[in-house]
Design a protein around this motif. Structure first.
Motif, PDB file in Angstrom:
ATOM      1  N   ALA A 161      33.349  47.106  42.478  1.00 34.65           N
ATOM      2  CA  ALA A 161      33.812  47.208  41.090  1.00 34.65           C
ATOM      3  C   ALA A 161      33.845  48.666  40.641  1.00 34.65           C
ATOM      4  O   ALA A 161      34.787  49.106  39.965  1.00 34.65           O
ATOM      5  CB  ALA A 161      32.905  46.385  40.184  1.00 34.65           C
ATOM      6  N   LEU A 170      37.403  45.571  42.180  1.00 39.10           N
ATOM      7  CA  LEU A 170      37.108  44.308  41.514  1.00 39.10           C
ATOM      8  C   LEU A 170      36.934  44.544  40.022  1.00 39.10           C
ATOM      9  O   LEU A 170      36.563  45.643  39.590  1.00 39.10           O
ATOM     10  CB  LEU A 170      35.827  43.677  42.076  1.00 39.10           C
ATOM     11  N   GLN A 171      37.194  43.495  39.248  1.00 42.14           N
ATOM     12  CA  GLN A 171      36.935  43.509  37.815  1.00 42.14           C
ATOM     13  C   GLN A 171      35.986  42.354  37.511  1.00 42.14           C
ATOM     14  O   GLN A 171      36.386  41.188  37.565  1.00 42.14           O
ATOM     15  CB  GLN A 171      38.244  43.349  37.027  1.00 42.14           C
ATOM     16  N   LEU A 172      34.737  42.688  37.225  1.00 46.16           N
ATOM     17  CA  LEU A 172      33.765  41.626  36.980  1.00 46.16           C
ATOM     18  C   LEU A 172      32.688  42.118  36.022  1.00 46.16           C
ATOM     19  O   LEU A 172      32.415  43.310  35.926  1.00 46.16           O
ATOM     20  CB  LEU A 172      33.153  41.141  38.297  1.00 46.16           C
ATOM     21  N   ASP A 173      32.115  41.161  35.293  1.00 45.27           N
ATOM     22  CA  ASP A 173      31.075  41.483  34.322  1.00 45.27           C
ATOM     23  C   ASP A 173      29.678  41.364  34.911  1.00 45.27           C
ATOM     24  O   ASP A 173      28.790  42.151  34.587  1.00 45.27           O
ATOM     25  CB  ASP A 173      31.189  40.557  33.098  1.00 45.27           C
ATOM     26  N   VAL A 212      28.903  36.479  40.466  1.00 43.27           N
ATOM     27  CA  VAL A 212      29.996  36.407  41.440  1.00 43.27           C
ATOM     28  C   VAL A 212      29.438  36.256  42.855  1.00 43.27           C
ATOM     29  O   VAL A 212      29.995  35.523  43.677  1.00 43.27           O
ATOM     30  CB  VAL A 212      30.899  37.654  41.329  1.00 43.27           C
ATOM     31  N   ARG A 234      40.308  35.644  41.224  1.00 46.26           N
ATOM     32  CA  ARG A 234      39.604  35.672  39.942  1.00 46.26           C
ATOM     33  C   ARG A 234      39.180  37.078  39.532  1.00 46.26           C
ATOM     34  O   ARG A 234      39.205  37.419  38.344  1.00 46.26           O
ATOM     35  CB  ARG A 234      38.368  34.778  40.009  1.00 46.26           C
ATOM     36  N   TYR A 235      38.772  37.879  40.515  1.00 48.91           N
ATOM     37  CA  TYR A 235      38.109  39.137  40.171  1.00 48.91           C
ATOM     38  C   TYR A 235      38.769  40.379  40.764  1.00 48.91           C
ATOM     39  O   TYR A 235      38.322  41.496  40.481  1.00 48.91           O
ATOM     40  CB  TYR A 235      36.643  39.090  40.632  1.00 48.91           C
ATOM     41  N   ARG A 295      44.689  42.012  43.750  1.00 46.70           N
ATOM     42  CA  ARG A 295      44.717  40.557  43.796  1.00 46.70           C
ATOM     43  C   ARG A 295      45.847  40.069  44.694  1.00 46.70           C
ATOM     44  O   ARG A 295      46.888  40.707  44.798  1.00 46.70           O
ATOM     45  CB  ARG A 295      44.920  39.987  42.387  1.00 46.70           C
TER      46      ARG A 295
END
Length: 208
Positions: free
Chosen positions: A142, A147-150, A155, A198-199, A205
């Protein structure tokens, strides 16, 4: 010429392997230290010198068994390399364990005993969470913009759950057959695709 004397480590390993065979054949409750010593070709005094109880032998089995899974998930992020490929490598490493009849038979036996006797795993509880290297892998990806994740931990848990959904839990608790190598490869590919869909960051992607 006399045979070389067995070292303490060699004798300890013989005792351990004898115990593994005994646990597989008879389960923990019915396992006998007498039979373990006979299988190992050692006196009971020698057995107790290395392992003070049947519980300690089983805990050693648990520790070693979970260490195999920990090794499969012990990944290090490689900057500049596709996170898709790194996740696939991780999945295939885990898959080699999940497609092993021997490993899964031991897993089934260990999990059954753990559920019946939680006290057997008290000393191993902190050793069974192997997600941290995966969390770090996802965090670094990330930070690199792949990746894009919180929440990397969520994950990581999701990815591991995807891998185990068909290849671990049904085998361990429902008596399903161990998945084939080809089937495991499809599970890995689908799991990676789902995580990337998703991420994955824009441009990373998979195409719809």
């Amino acid at each position: 010429m006399d045979a070389p004397a067995k070292t303490p480590d060699t004798k300890r390993e013989q005792i351990f392997q004898a115990a593994v065979a005994e646990f597989h054949e008879n389960g923990f409750s019915a396992a006998s230290m007498d039979r373990i010593s006979a299988r190992a070709g050692a006196s009971k005094r020698t057995v107790y010198k290395h392992f003070e109880s049947k519980e300690k032998l089983f805990q050693e089995l648990i520790r070693r068994h979970w260490a195999k899974f920990a090794k499969g998930l012990a990944v290090t992020y490689a900057p500049g390399r596709s996170i898709r490929d790194q996740l696939a490598d991780l999945g295939h490493a885990e898959g080699r364990l999940l497609t092993s009849p021997e490993v899964m038979a031991t897993t089934r036996m260990v999990m059954s005993e753990m559920l019946q006797r939680p006290e057997l795993v008290e000393e191993n509880e902190e050793k069974t969470d192997f997600k941290e290297p995966v969390v770090t892998l996802l965090t670094r990806a990330a930070e690199d913009g792949q990746l894009q994740l919180d929440d990397p931990r969520d994950v990581a848990e999701e990815f591991i759950a995807l891998l185990k959904g068909k290849a671990f839990w049904p085998v361990v608790f429902l008596g399903a057959p161990v998945v084939s190598v080809d089937e495991m490869a499809k599970i890995v590919d689908n799991s990676v695709d789902m995580i990337m869909s998703r991420y994955g960051a824009e441009g990373v992607r998979p195409l719809a």
